[in-house]
Motif scaffolding. Structure first.
Motif, PDB file in Angstrom:
ATOM      1  N   GLY A  55     -28.241 -32.491 -29.221  1.00 61.16           N
ATOM      2  CA  GLY A  55     -27.081 -31.623 -29.095  1.00 61.16           C
ATOM      3  C   GLY A  55     -27.258 -30.274 -29.779  1.00 61.16           C
ATOM      4  N   SER A  56     -26.149 -29.577 -29.955  1.00 61.84           N
ATOM      5  CA  SER A  56     -26.174 -28.202 -30.450  1.00 61.84           C
ATOM      6  C   SER A  56     -26.179 -28.129 -31.972  1.00 61.84           C
ATOM      7  CB  SER A  56     -24.956 -27.444 -29.911  1.00 61.84           C
ATOM      8  OG  SER A  56     -25.018 -27.352 -28.508  1.00 61.84           O
ATOM      9  N   ALA A  57     -26.644 -26.977 -32.467  1.00 59.78           N
ATOM     10  CA  ALA A  57     -26.794 -26.773 -33.903  1.00 59.78           C
ATOM     11  C   ALA A  57     -25.484 -26.948 -34.654  1.00 59.78           C
ATOM     12  CB  ALA A  57     -27.374 -25.377 -34.156  1.00 59.78           C
ATOM     13  N   PHE A  95     -30.721 -22.218 -26.366  1.00 59.25           N
ATOM     14  CA  PHE A  95     -30.576 -21.310 -27.497  1.00 59.25           C
ATOM     15  C   PHE A  95     -29.551 -21.762 -28.529  1.00 59.25           C
ATOM     16  CE2 PHE A  95     -27.598 -19.112 -24.485  1.00 59.25           C
ATOM     17  CZ  PHE A  95     -26.487 -18.910 -25.301  1.00 59.25           C
ATOM     18  N   LEU A  96     -28.754 -22.789 -28.202  1.00 58.26           N
ATOM     19  CA  LEU A  96     -27.816 -23.347 -29.168  1.00 58.26           C
ATOM     20  C   LEU A  96     -28.310 -24.661 -29.774  1.00 58.26           C
ATOM     21  CD1 LEU A  96     -24.445 -22.733 -27.277  1.00 58.26           C
ATOM     22  CD2 LEU A  96     -25.410 -21.375 -29.159  1.00 58.26           C
ATOM     23  N   SER A  97     -29.478 -25.115 -29.375  1.00 63.38           N
ATOM     24  CA  SER A  97     -29.983 -26.425 -29.772  1.00 63.38           C
ATOM     25  C   SER A  97     -30.155 -26.567 -31.279  1.00 63.38           C
ATOM     26  CB  SER A  97     -31.341 -26.680 -29.100  1.00 63.38           C
ATOM     27  OG  SER A  97     -31.925 -27.881 -29.567  1.00 63.38           O
ATOM     28  N   ALA A  98     -29.912 -27.768 -31.781  1.00 64.88           N
ATOM     29  CA  ALA A  98     -30.176 -28.074 -33.188  1.00 64.88           C
ATOM     30  C   ALA A  98     -31.647 -27.892 -33.531  1.00 64.88           C
ATOM     31  CB  ALA A  98     -29.743 -29.509 -33.495  1.00 64.88           C
ATOM     32  N   LEU A  99     -32.525 -27.955 -32.531  1.00 63.02           N
ATOM     33  CA  LEU A  99     -33.961 -27.819 -32.790  1.00 63.02           C
ATOM     34  C   LEU A  99     -34.371 -26.400 -33.160  1.00 63.02           C
ATOM     35  CD1 LEU A  99     -35.337 -30.107 -29.947  1.00 63.02           C
ATOM     36  CD2 LEU A  99     -35.335 -30.590 -32.400  1.00 63.02           C
ATOM     37  N   ARG A 100     -33.482 -25.433 -33.010  1.00 61.71           N
ATOM     38  CA  ARG A 100     -33.801 -24.072 -33.440  1.00 61.71           C
ATOM     39  C   ARG A 100     -33.763 -23.949 -34.959  1.00 61.71           C
ATOM     40  NH1 ARG A 100     -29.861 -19.525 -31.717  1.00 61.71           N
ATOM     41  NH2 ARG A 100     -30.758 -18.545 -33.560  1.00 61.71           N
ATOM     42  N   LEU A 101     -33.179 -24.924 -35.646  1.00 59.24           N
ATOM     43  CA  LEU A 101     -33.025 -24.883 -37.103  1.00 59.24           C
ATOM     44  C   LEU A 101     -34.161 -25.630 -37.791  1.00 59.24           C
ATOM     45  CD1 LEU A 101     -29.213 -25.809 -37.293  1.00 59.24           C
ATOM     46  CD2 LEU A 101     -30.213 -23.515 -37.251  1.00 59.24           C
ATOM     47  N   ALA A 102     -34.576 -25.123 -38.950  1.00 58.96           N
ATOM     48  CA  ALA A 102     -35.509 -25.836 -39.847  1.00 58.96           C
ATOM     49  C   ALA A 102     -36.766 -26.316 -39.123  1.00 58.96           C
ATOM     50  CB  ALA A 102     -34.791 -27.009 -40.511  1.00 58.96           C
ATOM     51  N   GLU A 103     -37.347 -25.444 -38.280  1.00 59.87           N
ATOM     52  CA  GLU A 103     -38.588 -25.760 -37.569  1.00 59.87           C
ATOM     53  C   GLU A 103     -38.479 -27.055 -36.761  1.00 59.87           C
ATOM     54  OE1 GLU A 103     -41.589 -25.719 -40.615  1.00 59.87           O
ATOM     55  OE2 GLU A 103     -41.642 -23.537 -40.668  1.00 59.87           O
ATOM     56  N   GLY A 104     -37.304 -27.269 -36.179  1.00 59.52           N
ATOM     57  CA  GLY A 104     -37.044 -28.510 -35.469  1.00 59.52           C
ATOM     58  C   GLY A 104     -37.971 -28.748 -34.287  1.00 59.52           C
ATOM     59  N   ILE A 105     -38.317 -27.699 -33.545  1.00 60.41           N
ATOM     60  CA  ILE A 105     -39.184 -27.887 -32.375  1.00 60.41           C
ATOM     61  C   ILE A 105     -40.539 -28.430 -32.810  1.00 60.41           C
ATOM     62  CG2 ILE A 105     -40.283 -26.781 -30.405  1.00 60.41           C
ATOM     63  CD1 ILE A 105     -38.109 -24.627 -30.516  1.00 60.41           C
ATOM     64  N   ASP A 106     -41.160 -27.784 -33.779  1.00 58.94           N
ATOM     65  CA  ASP A 106     -42.479 -28.227 -34.228  1.00 58.94           C
ATOM     66  C   ASP A 106     -42.422 -29.616 -34.854  1.00 58.94           C
ATOM     67  OD1 ASP A 106     -43.955 -26.023 -33.407  1.00 58.94           O
ATOM     68  OD2 ASP A 106     -43.551 -24.899 -35.234  1.00 58.94           O
ATOM     69  N   ARG A 107     -41.357 -29.914 -35.575  1.00 56.04           N
ATOM     70  CA  ARG A 107     -41.244 -31.234 -36.209  1.00 56.04           C
ATOM     71  C   ARG A 107     -41.124 -32.338 -35.166  1.00 56.04           C
ATOM     72  NH1 ARG A 107     -36.188 -30.645 -39.335  1.00 56.04           N
ATOM     73  NH2 ARG A 107     -36.586 -32.760 -40.137  1.00 56.04           N
ATOM     74  N   PRO A 151     -18.365 -23.189 -34.460  1.00 54.90           N
ATOM     75  CA  PRO A 151     -17.786 -24.403 -33.868  1.00 54.90           C
ATOM     76  C   PRO A 151     -17.547 -24.247 -32.362  1.00 54.90           C
ATOM     77  CG  PRO A 151     -16.750 -23.942 -35.968  1.00 54.90           C
ATOM     78  CD  PRO A 151     -17.628 -22.757 -35.666  1.00 54.90           C
ATOM     79  N   HIS A 152     -17.924 -25.293 -31.639  1.00 56.35           N
ATOM     80  CA  HIS A 152     -17.755 -25.324 -30.175  1.00 56.35           C
ATOM     81  C   HIS A 152     -18.475 -24.142 -29.516  1.00 56.35           C
ATOM     82  CE1 HIS A 152     -14.871 -28.511 -30.853  1.00 56.35           C
ATOM     83  NE2 HIS A 152     -14.261 -27.736 -31.725  1.00 56.35           N
ATOM     84  N   ALA A 153     -19.700 -23.903 -29.976  1.00 57.18           N
ATOM     85  CA  ALA A 153     -20.460 -22.749 -29.496  1.00 57.18           C
ATOM     86  C   ALA A 153     -20.745 -22.817 -28.000  1.00 57.18           C
ATOM     87  CB  ALA A 153     -21.774 -22.629 -30.274  1.00 57.18           C
ATOM     88  N   GLU A 154     -20.846 -24.020 -27.426  1.00 59.86           N
ATOM     89  CA  GLU A 154     -21.094 -24.113 -25.983  1.00 59.86           C
ATOM     90  C   GLU A 154     -20.004 -23.391 -25.200  1.00 59.86           C
ATOM     91  OE1 GLU A 154     -22.655 -27.909 -27.886  1.00 59.86           O
ATOM     92  OE2 GLU A 154     -20.786 -26.767 -27.929  1.00 59.86           O
ATOM     93  N   THR A 198     -20.269 -19.858 -22.889  1.00 56.03           N
ATOM     94  CA  THR A 198     -19.400 -19.662 -21.726  1.00 56.03           C
ATOM     95  C   THR A 198     -18.555 -18.397 -21.830  1.00 56.03           C
ATOM     96  OG1 THR A 198     -19.289 -22.044 -21.367  1.00 56.03           O
ATOM     97  CG2 THR A 198     -17.587 -20.700 -20.321  1.00 56.03           C
ATOM     98  N   GLU A 199     -17.948 -18.175 -23.004  1.00 60.81           N
ATOM     99  CA  GLU A 199     -17.032 -17.047 -23.156  1.00 60.81           C
ATOM    100  C   GLU A 199     -17.709 -15.790 -23.697  1.00 60.81           C
ATOM    101  OE1 GLU A 199     -13.735 -18.342 -25.514  1.00 60.81           O
ATOM    102  OE2 GLU A 199     -13.339 -20.087 -24.238  1.00 60.81           O
ATOM    103  N   GLY A 200     -18.954 -15.896 -24.145  1.00 60.66           N
ATOM    104  CA  GLY A 200     -19.675 -14.711 -24.612  1.00 60.66           C
ATOM    105  C   GLY A 200     -19.534 -14.417 -26.080  1.00 60.66           C
TER     106      GLY A 200
END
Length: 333
Positions: free
Chosen positions: A137-139, A177-189, A246-249, A254-256
């Motif tokens: 889910g999202s960050a 671009f809102l994924s939790a994996l963008r935080l704390a090197e989540g993709i590489d981990r 909060p509720h960034a999706e 959606t709303e910009g």
């Protein structure tokens, strides 16, 4: 010969719940994609019943009789394949428009894997080879993922990758671009925690750029894990503070957001934006990438025009870079 195949995402046509439900609309879209120079189309797995005709097995059967019937229809429109399905586990398929399981729930493996296997089988029978999944889910929902959470995700996606490999389909994790994996090197981990033979990455150029990640540099350093590419442009960056809203999706995507961004994604061109597509194409060629590149123009107000503009750019600018470098490699051999 280059191992790259070019497809176009259908998502920009399907922007309203009742606007893309008849076969004549599908025929127009497929033929537009074909005459624009693409050989495949990417579908999205969504459970909206008759309002999402390619999003579930039941609706494909209702409209086209079977997967084989759909593939025949695609062939009549001069398309070779459905390159890939995009599957978000949070979308529920047990109840129409329901909520699906959370990948961070250790008990969700069977439900997610069962749905993934159906779509993997569909992709294989429709001539493609990739299942693109939203891995978490999202960050704003989770914050930075703990090692335990990374482990839970790794076990899930290794299992899904193992099951769909039986259908000759590759698993590709799609980081938005809102994924939790963008935080704390989540993709590489997460990549480090998963089996490279089972779990790859779908590199979406615009999603990465909006998240502040250079897609060219990332591809060059992770080419061995990239199994699928989605190509589109972006003009604005979302920093971590905005991603944690909060509720960034809804509010941001959606709303910009507070900046009221009207459109996040654009056609790939050399007329501005965050991404150097010629440099990206060169990186793809240098890595000898083999797989689908899917062009997208999410949110386009003019789907057919966007497909044709994108097709011209691919055929006249990007494809020669990829295939020209491939020919040089063959000549040196």
């Amino acid at each position: 010969m280059s191992g790259v195949r070019w497809a176009y995402a259908l998502n920009q046509w399907d922007t309203n719940i009742d606007a893309f439900v008849r076969t004549r609309e599908h025929e127009r879209a497929f033929k537009t994609i074909s005459i624009s120079g693409f050989s495949g189309v990417e579908f999205t797995a969504v459970s909206f019943g008759a309002w999402e005709p390619f999003g579930s097995p039941a609706e494909i059967a209702n409209l086209y009789g079977s997967l084989e019937g759909l593939r025949s229809f695609l062939a009549e429109c001069a398309l070779d394949a459905v390159s890939s399905y995009v599957y978000d586990p949070f979308v529920g398929f047990d109840v129409e428009m329901g909520r699906g399981p959370d990948p961070l729930d250790p008990d969700a493996v069977e439900r997610i894997a069962t749905t993934a296997v159906w779509f993997a089988d569909a992709v294989h029978r429709l001539g493609g080879d990739a299942l693109v999944v939203r891995p978490v889910g999202s960050a704003w929902q989770t914050g930075a993922l703990s090692d335990e959470q990374i482990g839970t995700l790794a076990r899930l996606w290794d299992e899904v990758g193992r099951r769909i490999a039986a259908h000759d389909v590759r698993l590709a994790l799609h980081v938005d671009f809102l994924s939790a994996l963008r935080l704390a090197e989540g993709i590489d981990r997460l990549l480090a925690a998963t089996d490279p033979a089972l779990v790859g990455l779908a590199l979406d150029t615009a999603e990465f750029a909006i998240a502040g990640i250079d897609p060219v540099a990332f591809f060059r350093s992770h080419a061995d894990r990239v199994r699928h590419i989605q190509l589109k442009n972006a003009r604005h960056v979302v920093d971590e503070a905005e991603a944690l809203t909060p509720h960034a999706e809804q509010f941001v995507r959606t709303e910009g957001g507070a900046r009221r961004i009207e459109r996040w994604f654009f056609e790939p061109t050399d007329e501005g934006g965050l991404i150097d597509f010629e440099a990206f194409a060169q990186a793809v060629a240098d890595a000898d990438y083999a797989g689908w590149i899917v062009v997208e123009s999410d949110q386009s107000p003019h789907p057919a025009e966007s497909a044709m503009v994108s097709g011209w750019y691919v055929q006249n600018v990007l494809r020669p870079i990829v295939e020209g470098s491939a020919r040089l490699v063959e000549e040196k051999k």
